[in-house]
Design a protein around this motif. Sequence first.
Motif, PDB file in Angstrom:
ATOM      1  N   ALA A   1       0.853  -1.181   0.000  1.00 45.69           N
ATOM      2  CA  ALA A   1       0.000   0.000   0.000  1.00 45.69           C
ATOM      3  C   ALA A   1       0.890   1.232   0.000  1.00 45.69           C
ATOM      4  CB  ALA A   1      -0.902  -0.008   1.230  1.00 45.69           C
ATOM      5  N   ARG A   2       0.402   2.282  -0.656  1.00 42.70           N
ATOM      6  CA  ARG A   2       1.122   3.571  -0.684  1.00 42.70           C
ATOM      7  C   ARG A   2       0.138   4.676  -0.382  1.00 42.70           C
ATOM      8  NH1 ARG A   2       6.490   4.054  -3.807  1.00 42.70           N
ATOM      9  NH2 ARG A   2       7.171   1.894  -3.706  1.00 42.70           N
ATOM     10  N   GLY A   3       0.366   5.369   0.722  1.00 41.46           N
ATOM     11  CA  GLY A   3      -0.554   6.428   1.124  1.00 41.46           C
ATOM     12  C   GLY A   3      -1.948   5.868   1.312  1.00 41.46           C
ATOM     13  N   ASN A   4      -2.937   6.513   0.671  1.00 41.28           N
ATOM     14  CA  ASN A   4      -4.328   6.057   0.756  1.00 41.28           C
ATOM     15  C   ASN A   4      -4.642   4.963  -0.252  1.00 41.28           C
ATOM     16  OD1 ASN A   4      -4.947   7.881   2.798  1.00 41.28           O
ATOM     17  ND2 ASN A   4      -5.423   9.499   1.329  1.00 41.28           N
ATOM     18  N   ARG A   5      -3.668   4.605  -1.082  1.00 43.96           N
ATOM     19  CA  ARG A   5      -3.899   3.610  -2.132  1.00 43.96           C
ATOM     20  C   ARG A   5      -3.564   2.207  -1.608  1.00 43.96           C
ATOM     21  NH1 ARG A   5      -0.583   3.270  -7.666  1.00 43.96           N
ATOM     22  NH2 ARG A   5      -1.728   1.540  -8.573  1.00 43.96           N
ATOM     23  N   GLU A   6      -4.589   1.490  -1.174  1.00 45.53           N
ATOM     24  CA  GLU A   6      -4.409   0.115  -0.717  1.00 45.53           C
ATOM     25  C   GLU A   6      -4.126  -0.773  -1.924  1.00 45.53           C
ATOM     26  OE1 GLU A   6      -4.297  -0.816   2.493  1.00 45.53           O
ATOM     27  OE2 GLU A   6      -4.641   1.261   3.050  1.00 45.53           O
ATOM     28  N   SER A   7      -3.341  -1.819  -1.730  1.00 41.88           N
ATOM     29  CA  SER A   7      -3.010  -2.777  -2.803  1.00 41.88           C
ATOM     30  C   SER A   7      -2.504  -2.065  -4.060  1.00 41.88           C
ATOM     31  CB  SER A   7      -4.219  -3.657  -3.123  1.00 41.88           C
ATOM     32  OG  SER A   7      -4.600  -4.398  -1.985  1.00 41.88           O
ATOM     33  N   ALA A   8      -1.613  -1.084  -3.856  1.00 38.58           N
ATOM     34  CA  ALA A   8      -1.031  -0.359  -4.997  1.00 38.58           C
ATOM     35  C   ALA A   8      -0.196  -1.296  -5.860  1.00 38.58           C
ATOM     36  CB  ALA A   8      -0.179   0.805  -4.493  1.00 38.58           C
ATOM     37  N   TYR A   9       0.490  -2.218  -5.220  1.00 38.37           N
ATOM     38  CA  TYR A   9       1.302  -3.222  -5.923  1.00 38.37           C
ATOM     39  C   TYR A   9       1.100  -4.563  -5.239  1.00 38.37           C
ATOM     40  CZ  TYR A   9       3.541   0.983  -7.660  1.00 38.37           C
ATOM     41  OH  TYR A   9       3.766   2.205  -8.229  1.00 38.37           O
ATOM     42  N   GLN A  10       0.988  -5.596  -6.036  1.00 45.72           N
ATOM     43  CA  GLN A  10       0.865  -6.951  -5.515  1.00 45.72           C
ATOM     44  C   GLN A  10       1.711  -7.860  -6.386  1.00 45.72           C
ATOM     45  OE1 GLN A  10      -3.435  -7.289  -5.888  1.00 45.72           O
ATOM     46  NE2 GLN A  10      -3.581  -7.314  -3.656  1.00 45.72           N
ATOM     47  N   GLY A  11       2.183  -8.946  -5.806  1.00 46.73           N
ATOM     48  CA  GLY A  11       2.965  -9.894  -6.580  1.00 46.73           C
ATOM     49  C   GLY A  11       3.519 -10.988  -5.705  1.00 46.73           C
ATOM     50  N   ASN A  12       4.543 -11.626  -6.222  1.00 45.72           N
ATOM     51  CA  ASN A  12       5.216 -12.724  -5.532  1.00 45.72           C
ATOM     52  C   ASN A  12       6.553 -12.232  -4.993  1.00 45.72           C
ATOM     53  OD1 ASN A  12       3.248 -14.685  -6.313  1.00 45.72           O
ATOM     54  ND2 ASN A  12       4.163 -14.691  -8.340  1.00 45.72           N
ATOM     55  N   TYR A  13       7.021 -12.898  -3.975  1.00 43.27           N
ATOM     56  CA  TYR A  13       8.361 -12.608  -3.458  1.00 43.27           C
ATOM     57  C   TYR A  13       9.011 -13.908  -3.036  1.00 43.27           C
ATOM     58  CZ  TYR A  13       6.824 -13.339   1.330  1.00 43.27           C
ATOM     59  OH  TYR A  13       6.348 -13.906   2.490  1.00 43.27           O
ATOM     60  N   ARG A  14      10.329 -13.843  -2.939  1.00 42.97           N
ATOM     61  CA  ARG A  14      11.109 -14.986  -2.449  1.00 42.97           C
ATOM     62  C   ARG A  14      12.195 -14.444  -1.535  1.00 42.97           C
ATOM     63  NH1 ARG A  14      13.493 -18.573  -6.913  1.00 42.97           N
ATOM     64  NH2 ARG A  14      14.143 -16.534  -7.567  1.00 42.97           N
ATOM     65  N   VAL A  15      12.348 -15.075  -0.377  1.00 47.30           N
ATOM     66  CA  VAL A  15      13.400 -14.708   0.575  1.00 47.30           C
ATOM     67  C   VAL A  15      14.463 -15.787   0.543  1.00 47.30           C
ATOM     68  CG1 VAL A  15      13.965 -14.375   3.009  1.00 47.30           C
ATOM     69  CG2 VAL A  15      11.879 -13.371   2.069  1.00 47.30           C
ATOM     70  N   THR A  16      15.712 -15.361   0.361  1.00 47.17           N
ATOM     71  CA  THR A  16      16.867 -16.254   0.410  1.00 47.17           C
ATOM     72  C   THR A  16      17.819 -15.661   1.439  1.00 47.17           C
ATOM     73  OG1 THR A  16      16.584 -16.705  -1.946  1.00 47.17           O
ATOM     74  CG2 THR A  16      18.670 -17.380  -0.936  1.00 47.17           C
ATOM     75  N   GLY A  17      17.914 -16.314   2.593  1.00 48.26           N
ATOM     76  CA  GLY A  17      18.724 -15.748   3.674  1.00 48.26           C
ATOM     77  C   GLY A  17      18.116 -14.434   4.121  1.00 48.26           C
ATOM     78  N   ASN A  18      18.861 -13.335   3.964  1.00 48.24           N
ATOM     79  CA  ASN A  18      18.373 -11.999   4.324  1.00 48.24           C
ATOM     80  C   ASN A  18      18.009 -11.169   3.104  1.00 48.24           C
ATOM     81  OD1 ASN A  18      18.656 -12.444   7.080  1.00 48.24           O
ATOM     82  ND2 ASN A  18      20.789 -11.819   7.050  1.00 48.24           N
TER      83      ASN A  18
END
Length: 109
Positions: A55-72
């Motif tokens: 979310a950015r400011g008043n804009r909920e769900s401005a960006y959505q997608g996938n993520y992957r964490v590897t270590g830090n």
Amino acid sequence: MSAKTTVAALLISGALLPGVSLAQSENPHPYVGMWVTDDGHVRHELLANGRYDEARGNRESAYQGNYRVTGNHIDYVDDTGFTADGEFINDVLYHGGMVLRRKSNPIDE
């Protein structure tokens, strides 16, 4: 919803990033949760299923997608194909020139 149902939904929706195993989706990394800039303008919610909602400011769900964490390290791929990354250092997320801190659980306050 059961773990099997959740995994089936992830497979159908294509929510897993390449290289993310089903075991990872069932056993989330320690960074799952809400990450917020100090001014509260940018809010990243890292979901246990490998998806994020920003979310950015008043804009909920401005960006959505996938993520992957590897270590830090975190890699993002939004639903339009845009990619970004970041690093977790001392429980702070550094991403795209921003500093995001874990939002504490209101129950803990």
